[in-house]
Design a protein around this motif. Structure first.
Motif, PDB file in Angstrom:
ATOM      1  N   ASP A  36      49.426  38.145  34.386  1.00 11.66           N
ATOM      2  CA  ASP A  36      48.128  37.491  34.603  1.00 11.66           C
ATOM      3  C   ASP A  36      47.821  36.494  33.477  1.00 11.66           C
ATOM      4  O   ASP A  36      46.664  36.195  33.215  1.00 11.66           O
ATOM      5  CB  ASP A  36      46.999  38.533  34.725  1.00 11.66           C
ATOM      6  N   THR A  79      39.673  49.605  37.517  1.00 13.28           N
ATOM      7  CA  THR A  79      39.387  48.157  37.558  1.00 13.28           C
ATOM      8  C   THR A  79      40.141  47.525  38.717  1.00 13.28           C
ATOM      9  O   THR A  79      40.974  48.170  39.361  1.00 13.28           O
ATOM     10  CB  THR A  79      39.776  47.479  36.227  1.00 13.28           C
ATOM     11  N   SER A  80      39.872  46.247  38.953  1.00 18.53           N
ATOM     12  CA  SER A  80      40.395  45.617  40.178  1.00 18.53           C
ATOM     13  C   SER A  80      41.845  45.162  40.082  1.00 18.53           C
ATOM     14  O   SER A  80      42.508  44.985  41.094  1.00 18.53           O
ATOM     15  CB  SER A  80      39.531  44.407  40.533  1.00 18.53           C
ATOM     16  N   LYS A  81      42.332  44.886  38.884  1.00 18.15           N
ATOM     17  CA  LYS A  81      43.670  44.298  38.647  1.00 18.15           C
ATOM     18  C   LYS A  81      43.818  42.922  39.297  1.00 18.15           C
ATOM     19  O   LYS A  81      44.932  42.413  39.489  1.00 18.15           O
ATOM     20  CB  LYS A  81      44.779  45.225  39.141  1.00 18.15           C
ATOM     21  N   TYR A 106      32.887  51.562  38.543  1.00 21.65           N
ATOM     22  CA  TYR A 106      33.441  50.535  37.650  1.00 21.65           C
ATOM     23  C   TYR A 106      32.743  50.522  36.291  1.00 21.65           C
ATOM     24  O   TYR A 106      33.390  50.525  35.252  1.00 21.65           O
ATOM     25  CB  TYR A 106      33.324  49.165  38.334  1.00 21.65           C
ATOM     26  N   SER A 131      43.172  40.133  38.070  1.00 23.08           N
ATOM     27  CA  SER A 131      43.534  39.046  37.148  1.00 23.08           C
ATOM     28  C   SER A 131      44.893  38.446  37.516  1.00 23.08           C
ATOM     29  O   SER A 131      45.105  37.244  37.366  1.00 23.08           O
ATOM     30  CB  SER A 131      43.555  39.558  35.709  1.00 23.08           C
ATOM     31  N   ASN A 191      42.189  46.283  29.767  1.00 20.38           N
ATOM     32  CA  ASN A 191      41.375  45.467  28.857  1.00 20.38           C
ATOM     33  C   ASN A 191      41.088  46.160  27.528  1.00 20.38           C
ATOM     34  O   ASN A 191      41.197  45.557  26.464  1.00 20.38           O
ATOM     35  CB  ASN A 191      40.060  45.076  29.544  1.00 20.38           C
TER      36      ASN A 191
HETATM   37  C1  LIG Z   1      43.546  39.965  23.516  1.00 23.98           C
HETATM   38  C2  LIG Z   1      43.178  39.741  24.976  1.00 23.98           C
HETATM   39  C3  LIG Z   1      43.981  38.929  25.776  1.00 23.98           C
HETATM   40  C4  LIG Z   1      43.639  38.731  27.118  1.00 23.98           C
HETATM   41  N1  LIG Z   1      44.452  37.916  27.896  1.00 23.98           N
HETATM   42  C5  LIG Z   1      44.146  37.698  29.183  1.00 23.98           C
HETATM   43  C6  LIG Z   1      44.972  36.871  30.007  1.00 23.98           C
HETATM   44  O1  LIG Z   1      45.964  36.282  29.566  1.00 23.98           O
HETATM   45  N2  LIG Z   1      44.638  36.753  31.337  1.00 23.98           N
HETATM   46  C7  LIG Z   1      43.522  37.342  31.852  1.00 23.98           C
HETATM   47  O2  LIG Z   1      43.249  37.184  33.050  1.00 23.98           O
HETATM   48  N3  LIG Z   1      42.709  38.093  31.085  1.00 23.98           N
HETATM   49  C8  LIG Z   1      42.990  38.304  29.783  1.00 23.98           C
HETATM   50  N4  LIG Z   1      42.175  39.109  29.023  1.00 23.98           N
HETATM   51  C9  LIG Z   1      40.927  39.624  29.606  1.00 23.98           C
HETATM   52  C10 LIG Z   1      40.994  41.004  30.302  1.00 23.98           C
HETATM   53  O3  LIG Z   1      41.658  41.936  29.507  1.00 23.98           O
HETATM   54  C11 LIG Z   1      41.664  40.925  31.669  1.00 23.98           C
HETATM   55  O4  LIG Z   1      41.098  39.889  32.430  1.00 23.98           O
HETATM   56  C12 LIG Z   1      41.485  42.245  32.450  1.00 23.98           C
HETATM   57  O5  LIG Z   1      42.052  43.315  31.735  1.00 23.98           O
HETATM   58  C13 LIG Z   1      42.134  42.109  33.800  1.00 23.98           C
HETATM   59  O6  LIG Z   1      42.151  43.331  34.489  1.00 23.98           O
HETATM   60  P1  LIG Z   1      41.369  43.478  35.869  1.00 23.98           P
HETATM   61  O7  LIG Z   1      41.709  42.344  36.772  1.00 23.98           O
HETATM   62  O8  LIG Z   1      41.604  44.851  36.341  1.00 23.98           O
HETATM   63  O9  LIG Z   1      39.877  43.277  35.391  1.00 23.98           O
HETATM   64  P2  LIG Z   1      38.468  43.727  36.050  1.00 23.98           P
HETATM   65  O10 LIG Z   1      37.852  44.659  35.086  1.00 23.98           O
HETATM   66  O11 LIG Z   1      38.648  44.195  37.424  1.00 23.98           O
HETATM   67  O12 LIG Z   1      37.654  42.385  36.010  1.00 23.98           O
HETATM   68  C14 LIG Z   1      37.619  41.451  37.100  1.00 23.98           C
HETATM   69  C15 LIG Z   1      38.023  40.082  36.600  1.00 23.98           C
HETATM   70  O13 LIG Z   1      37.104  39.619  35.607  1.00 23.98           O
HETATM   71  C16 LIG Z   1      37.796  38.827  34.648  1.00 23.98           C
HETATM   72  N5  LIG Z   1      37.668  39.439  33.328  1.00 23.98           N
HETATM   73  C17 LIG Z   1      37.426  40.734  33.041  1.00 23.98           C
HETATM   74  N6  LIG Z   1      37.342  40.914  31.713  1.00 23.98           N
HETATM   75  C18 LIG Z   1      37.553  39.702  31.152  1.00 23.98           C
HETATM   76  C19 LIG Z   1      37.599  39.228  29.807  1.00 23.98           C
HETATM   77  N7  LIG Z   1      37.399  40.040  28.758  1.00 23.98           N
HETATM   78  N8  LIG Z   1      37.857  37.915  29.600  1.00 23.98           N
HETATM   79  C20 LIG Z   1      38.054  37.064  30.633  1.00 23.98           C
HETATM   80  N9  LIG Z   1      38.011  37.459  31.922  1.00 23.98           N
HETATM   81  C21 LIG Z   1      37.776  38.755  32.178  1.00 23.98           C
HETATM   82  C22 LIG Z   1      39.262  38.813  35.059  1.00 23.98           C
HETATM   83  O14 LIG Z   1      39.511  37.634  35.789  1.00 23.98           O
HETATM   84  C23 LIG Z   1      39.376  40.055  35.921  1.00 23.98           C
HETATM   85  O15 LIG Z   1      40.413  39.995  36.861  1.00 23.98           O
HETATM   86  C24 LIG Z   1      42.487  39.325  27.663  1.00 23.98           C
HETATM   87  C25 LIG Z   1      41.695  40.134  26.846  1.00 23.98           C
HETATM   88  C26 LIG Z   1      42.040  40.361  25.524  1.00 23.98           C
HETATM   89  C27 LIG Z   1      41.165  41.247  24.660  1.00 23.98           C
END
Ligand SMILES: Cc1cc2nc3c(=O)[nH]c(=O)nc-3n(C[C@H](O)[C@H](O)[C@H](O)COP(=O)(O)OP(=O)(O)OC[C@H]3O[C@@H](n4cnc5c(N)ncnc54)[C@H](O)[C@@H]3O)c2cc1C
Length: 473
Positions: free
Chosen positions: A373, A236-238, A224, A240, A342
């Protein structure tokens, strides 16, 4: 209060049985439980994709409750009126719900609590959405955190309450109140033909969310930290998607993430740190609710961003035809899957707010319309972080170059070819599916020429830097 009168569980964004403190609170009352979802003006204003995805989650959760001999009652209307009517119909004297922290829901919930309390009903919210309540994390001087790293240091060694087991049965009322049929609400309608395509990419429900977490912690977590920035890889985990609708608790990610750390899995601590970014977003939205619709740093409200979302370049950005492959690939990924990587989110947000000098609110609203998400806190923080107007933000003059970003994080063009069809003799199915998902009225075809950049990167960068240097705040 009569011991037999039911408790109403007002179900919102916590569609799960396991580790659900709201449900646990209802069970502990010893009363029959009536789970209710209300389609009110807060839910009705959700963007097309979140509304549709929530509807699927709620319908799935209704089946989960049915399997326990319970039900999910669906009603439509002003939350306060619906809950009062249900209390009258069922004799319920208690109402419980999962606490929300964004200003729109806080306002609604405060009104509901006042109205119900005035009628003699015991109405309470229960913490279920976060690991740490926003007011429980304070700086040494008793204020809130504006920067992530000290926030992380403040909570990283804290004790977090154990997970709550899912119940195997729920006490039911002698008579159920009537329910509307969620299918009649047609929550998919605003998605138009995109719904059938996005549906191939979603992962609905508590069991699916738990499988997703287990799979991630078994394999992907080890890489990761080193691979999470590569949008073409399943690194990543997806989760969100599931966190957004409460199909899994953030506390579960914390505990199982820590178990993975103890097992020596590389990347597990970094994963927990990312989960804590979500906590930080809620910390900010609670303490500074204006983050959702105004620049967090007041001066940025005067920055000369374009606010016209009908402008031709903004339409090109939304329709993923900017001529910048990383930006277009990312926006197409979002349109087809409801998810965007992200790093891609940062790149498209930077291109819009910096190269295109367009207000972050326009991008924020588009994400709200297209993401499965969608999260009010993470979305607002992400946009303001990238635009430079938020707390702990990327400095304005640090402008992502989408070409070098793609070269660095998609060297083999896996992501680009997954999403861009134009110019290829044999485009991938995913790239073609974008053209099936978008409304016909957009007039897009995969055999059209790929557009030239709407803003040449050096020009856009220079224009943004000039505006930044000439700002008056
Ligand atoms: C412009 C912009 C808009 C975004 N809008 C959203 C949104 O509407 N909903 C959303 O859930 N996330 C949002 N994010 C944050 C992030 O991009 C996503 O949470 C992430 O891509 C989700 O993919 P994942 O579950 O595979 O993340 P992983 O990398 O597997 O991370 C695990 C969890 O950590 C949290 N997380 C990780 N990165 C962030 C971050 N930068 N900010 C807040 N939480 C985070 C999420 O809950 C995520 O599911 C945004 C980021 C940006 C730059």
């Amino acid at each position: 209060m009569s011991e037999k009168s039911p408790v109403i569980w007002w179900v919102r964004r916590e569609l799960r049985l396991a580790d659900n403190p709201v449900l646990q609170n209802c069970i502990e009352t010893g009363r029959p439980i009536i789970p209710v979802f209300i389609l009110d003006d807060v839910f009705e204003t959700y963007g097309a994709c979140p509304l549709w995805r929530f509807g699927l989650g709620a319908a799935h959760f209704a089946e989960t409750l049915n399997a326990l001999g319970s039900r999910l009652i669906f009603r439509k209307g002003r939350a306060s009126d619906v809950l009062q009517a249900l209390c009258d119909e069922t004799g319920a004297e208690l109402v419980r719900w999962g606490r929300a922290y964004d200003p729109e829901q806080v306002k609604r919930d405060t009104g509901v609590k006042q109205d119900l309390t005035a009628k003699g009903i015991d109405a309470k919210s229960v913490a279920a959405h976060l690991i740490f309540e926003p007011w429980d994390v304070e700086t040494k001087t008793g204020t809130f955190y504006k920067v992530y790293s000290p926030f992380w240091r403040a909570i990283k060694d804290r004790h977090v309450a154990d997970l709550i087991q899912a119940p195997s049965a729920l006490k039911t009322p002698a008579k159920w109140p009537a329910s509307e049929d969620i299918a009649h609400w047609k929550l998919a309608d605003p998605m138009k033909r995109g719904a059938a395509i996005v549906a191939r990419h979603i992962c609905v429900g508590e069991e699916a969310a738990r499988d997703r977490l287990d799979r991630f912690l078994k394999d992907a977590v080890n890489t990761y930290k080193s691979r999470r920035d590569y949008p073409g890889e399943p690194a990543t985990s997806k989760l969100s998607e599931n966190l957004a609708w409460g199909e899994i608790s953030a506390r579960m990610l914390w505990h199982l993430g820590h178990r993975a750390i103890d097992e020596g899995k590389h990347g597990a601590e970094h994963f927990v740190k990312e989960v804590v970014w979500r906590e930080f977003a809620y910390h900010l939205i609670w303490h500074t609710p204006h983050i959702v619709d105004q620049s967090w740093r007041e001066g940025w409200e005067h920055f000369p961003w374009n606010e016209d979302d009908t402008r031709i370049d903004v339409v090109a950005w939304k329709t993923a035809r900017t001529g910048i492959p990383f930006v277009d690939a990312a926006l197409r990924e979002m349109y087809v899957t409801g998810h965007m990587h992200n790093r891609a989110r940062m790149v498209v947000a930077s291109y819009l707010t910096k190269h295109m000098m367009t207000h972050w609110r326009i991008g924020q609203a588009w994400f709200e319309d297209c993401l499965i998400d969608w999260d009010p806190a993470a979305n607002a923080m992400g946009w303001q972080w990238t635009a430079g107007s938020g707390p702990d933000a990327a400095p304005y003059f640090r402008i992502f170059n989408p070409v070098t970003q793609l070269e660095k994080f998609d060297r083999d063009q896996v992501y680009e070819h997954r999403w861009i069809a134009e110019g290829l003799s044999n485009p991938s199915d995913t790239a073609l599916s974008y053209f099936k998902a978008v409304p016909k009225s957009w007039g897009l075809t995969p055999d059209a020429d790929y557009p030239d950049p709407i803003v040449a990167l050096p020009d856009g960068r220079q224009r943004a830097l000039d505006a930044y240097q000439n700002r008056s705040f």
